[in-house]
Design a protein around this motif. Structure first.
Motif, PDB file in Angstrom:
ATOM      1  N   SER A  71       0.828  -1.211   0.000  1.00  0.00           N
ATOM      2  CA  SER A  71       0.000   0.000   0.000  1.00  0.00           C
ATOM      3  C   SER A  71       0.856   1.252   0.000  1.00  0.00           C
ATOM      4  CB  SER A  71      -0.929   0.001   1.221  1.00  0.00           C
ATOM      5  OG  SER A  71      -1.964  -0.944   1.074  1.00  0.00           O
ATOM      6  N   GLN A  72       1.900   1.250   0.820  1.00  0.00           N
ATOM      7  CA  GLN A  72       2.784   2.411   0.891  1.00  0.00           C
ATOM      8  C   GLN A  72       3.482   2.644  -0.444  1.00  0.00           C
ATOM      9  OE1 GLN A  72       3.120   4.611   3.263  1.00  0.00           O
ATOM     10  NE2 GLN A  72       4.870   5.742   2.447  1.00  0.00           N
ATOM     11  N   ALA A  73       4.010   1.576  -1.048  1.00  0.00           N
ATOM     12  CA  ALA A  73       4.696   1.711  -2.332  1.00  0.00           C
ATOM     13  C   ALA A  73       3.735   2.149  -3.427  1.00  0.00           C
ATOM     14  CB  ALA A  73       5.353   0.386  -2.706  1.00  0.00           C
ATOM     15  N   ARG A 127      -6.101   3.181 -13.225  1.00  0.00           N
ATOM     16  CA  ARG A 127      -5.999   1.749 -12.923  1.00  0.00           C
ATOM     17  C   ARG A 127      -5.531   1.533 -11.482  1.00  0.00           C
ATOM     18  NH1 ARG A 127      -3.350   2.182 -17.963  1.00  0.00           N
ATOM     19  NH2 ARG A 127      -1.308   1.683 -17.043  1.00  0.00           N
ATOM     20  N   MET A 128      -4.630   2.375 -11.040  1.00  0.00           N
ATOM     21  CA  MET A 128      -4.146   2.260  -9.668  1.00  0.00           C
ATOM     22  C   MET A 128      -5.260   2.550  -8.669  1.00  0.00           C
ATOM     23  SD  MET A 128      -0.422   4.105 -10.143  1.00  0.00           S
ATOM     24  CE  MET A 128       0.203   3.724  -8.510  1.00  0.00           C
ATOM     25  N   TRP A 129      -6.126   3.477  -9.016  1.00  0.00           N
ATOM     26  CA  TRP A 129      -7.248   3.844  -8.139  1.00  0.00           C
ATOM     27  C   TRP A 129      -8.143   2.634  -7.886  1.00  0.00           C
ATOM     28  CZ3 TRP A 129     -12.652   4.823  -9.314  1.00  0.00           C
ATOM     29  CH2 TRP A 129     -13.336   5.532  -8.316  1.00  0.00           C
ATOM     30  N   LEU A 177      -4.343   5.612   3.857  1.00  0.00           N
ATOM     31  CA  LEU A 177      -3.575   6.644   3.171  1.00  0.00           C
ATOM     32  C   LEU A 177      -3.502   6.363   1.670  1.00  0.00           C
ATOM     33  CD1 LEU A 177      -1.836   9.169   3.189  1.00  0.00           C
ATOM     34  CD2 LEU A 177       0.141   7.727   3.771  1.00  0.00           C
ATOM     35  N   GLU A 178      -3.331   5.111   1.313  1.00  0.00           N
ATOM     36  CA  GLU A 178      -3.313   4.733  -0.102  1.00  0.00           C
ATOM     37  C   GLU A 178      -4.588   5.191  -0.803  1.00  0.00           C
ATOM     38  OE1 GLU A 178      -2.876   0.625  -2.770  1.00  0.00           O
ATOM     39  OE2 GLU A 178      -3.487   0.532  -0.670  1.00  0.00           O
ATOM     40  N   ALA A 236       1.938   6.543  -7.049  1.00  0.00           N
ATOM     41  CA  ALA A 236       0.899   7.455  -7.549  1.00  0.00           C
ATOM     42  C   ALA A 236       1.298   8.909  -7.315  1.00  0.00           C
ATOM     43  CB  ALA A 236      -0.433   7.150  -6.874  1.00  0.00           C
ATOM     44  N   PHE A 237       1.876   9.188  -6.159  1.00  0.00           N
ATOM     45  CA  PHE A 237       2.345  10.541  -5.864  1.00  0.00           C
ATOM     46  C   PHE A 237       3.406  10.972  -6.872  1.00  0.00           C
ATOM     47  CE2 PHE A 237       5.367  13.437  -3.962  1.00  0.00           C
ATOM     48  CZ  PHE A 237       4.564  14.397  -3.359  1.00  0.00           C
TER      49      PHE A 237
END
Length: 392
Positions: A254-256, A355-357, A330-331, A261-262
């Protein structure tokens, strides 16, 4: 994209070199295949054997089984970060290596290890775990799959669903009832070519399209007595023992994913112009990005601390639950804000952030729902239900 956070993360020179080599491999060989994997609904099994050839599966496995014997989870963390950065969260080799593989590490007999670990290390055997059933979710004590002791063998009947690698997996750790009550769940090693094993639907998800998820069925499946993994009746305890690291793997992912995305959005804000200037120059853009930067750096420090604790065998269930919960929340926040910054293009499937969303939404559900994580954290504060638990 920029690299992972600017704050020092105390990686060793060997880990830094490992990151560089993994990044080259992921970007050159696997990232170009992800669109095709998503379209077909599964990662090519050949990708697993390729990872195996590079020594990147079951990093912890001993050399006797073909592994590297790397038990430092910082290497696992680096591998997962670079996988997500280049390919996304759906290249799920971490499930094979760190969610299922440890069951063999901790509970398998020497004979079971000799039979299965070399293939798992090489990627020729793809590992899955089969806990969830159609009528049960987080309540593992309610499973109905049953293994009957027939004297010289076990007879397995039941059905499992939402199984990662349910379509392409070749060996499954299966939770089954061997009696009544919570204390009578046992684990079994079930190969996919066993008579009585069958696959159900290839399940269609709203995200993680490249990670195959399916149903598996057992119909009078005959297992040898040595298919039992660990101690009979101790399956629940065995599963509980490994949950902390499983949830840490979810937190790392999740963090990665949020960090990636950021980084993508940061570059987009520098390149995209509106009203004669980069959209990153507007105050709202600066403030929202600054907020995310601060939260990501703080969360990264927490995740890194949890990895170091896990290396010492000291990661508590409460800390792992907190890491899984906080990173997944947070993700979701980061994905939503990053999609918003992309405007209409952010709603198009051709845009990676879109797609990441969709891929990110499952993080608040798998590895134990976030509500279960809050229950674990809350009870650690002495805030549990004072009423006696109902008998299972």
């Amino acid at each position: 994209m920029t690299d992972f956070p600017a704050l020092p993360r105390a990686f060793t020179p060997e880990q830094i070199q490992f990151r560089a080599s993994v990044r080259r491999l992921m970007e050159s060989e696997f990232a170009p295949q992800t669109a095709r994997w998503r379209e077909q609904g599964f990662v090519d099994p050949a990708a697993m054997t390729r990872l195996g050839a590079e020594g990147l599966l079951l990093l912890w496995a001993e050399e006797d089984y073909g592994g590297l014997g790397l038990r430092d989870l910082r290497f696992v963390q680096v591998l997962q970060e670079e996988t997500v950065r280049a390919c996304g969260a759906g290249f799920f080799h971490n499930a094979h290596s760190m969610l299922v593989g440890p069951y063999l590490d901790h509970f398998a007999t020497p004979e079971q290890k000799a039979r299965w670990l070399p293939g798992a290390v090489s990627g020729e055997v793809i590992l899955g775990i089969a806990m969830t059933e159609p009528d049960t979710g987080s309540d593992l004590a309610a499973i109905r799959t049953k293994a009957e002791d027939m004297g010289d063998h076990w007879r397995l009947n039941g059905a499992k669903t939402f199984i990662s690698y349910g379509v392409t997996g070749s060996l499954f750790v299966v939770a089954a009832k061997t009696g009544t009550g919570r204390g009578q769940i046992s684990l079994f090693l079930v190969p996919s070519d066993a008579p009585g094993f069958s696959r159900g639907q290839h399940l269609k998800k709203i995200g993680l399209h490249e990670q195959d998820t399916g149903e598996i069925l057992f119909t009078d499946l005959r297992l040898p007595k040595d298919a039992l993994l660990g101690q009979e009746g101790q399956g629940f305890a065995h599963m509980t023992k490994l949950l902390a690291v499983e949830r840490l793997m979810s937190a790392i992912t999740s963090q990665a994913h949020a960090q990636t995305a950021f980084d993508l959005t940061h570059q987009y804000l520098l390149d995209r112009r509106a009203f004669g200037k980069p959209i990153g120059a507007f105050q709202n853009s600066r403030f929202r990005m600054a907020e995310m930067r601060a939260k990501l750096d703080a969360m990264q420090a927490f995740v890194d601390a949890c990895v170091l604790e896990a290396n010492e065998g000291a990661l508590s269930p409460e800390a792992s639950a907190a890491a899984k919960y906080a990173t997944s929340v947070l993700e979701g926040e980061v994905m939503d804000q990053c999609l918003q910054f992309h405007g209409g293009m952010g709603f198009m499937e051709e845009t990676r952030v879109a797609r990441m969303w969709t891929d990110a939404r499952i993080a608040r559900i798998y590895a134990g729902t976030n509500e279960i994580m809050l229950e674990i954290i809350g009870r650690s504060l002495g805030l549990g239900d004072p009423r006696p638990a109902k008998p299972q």
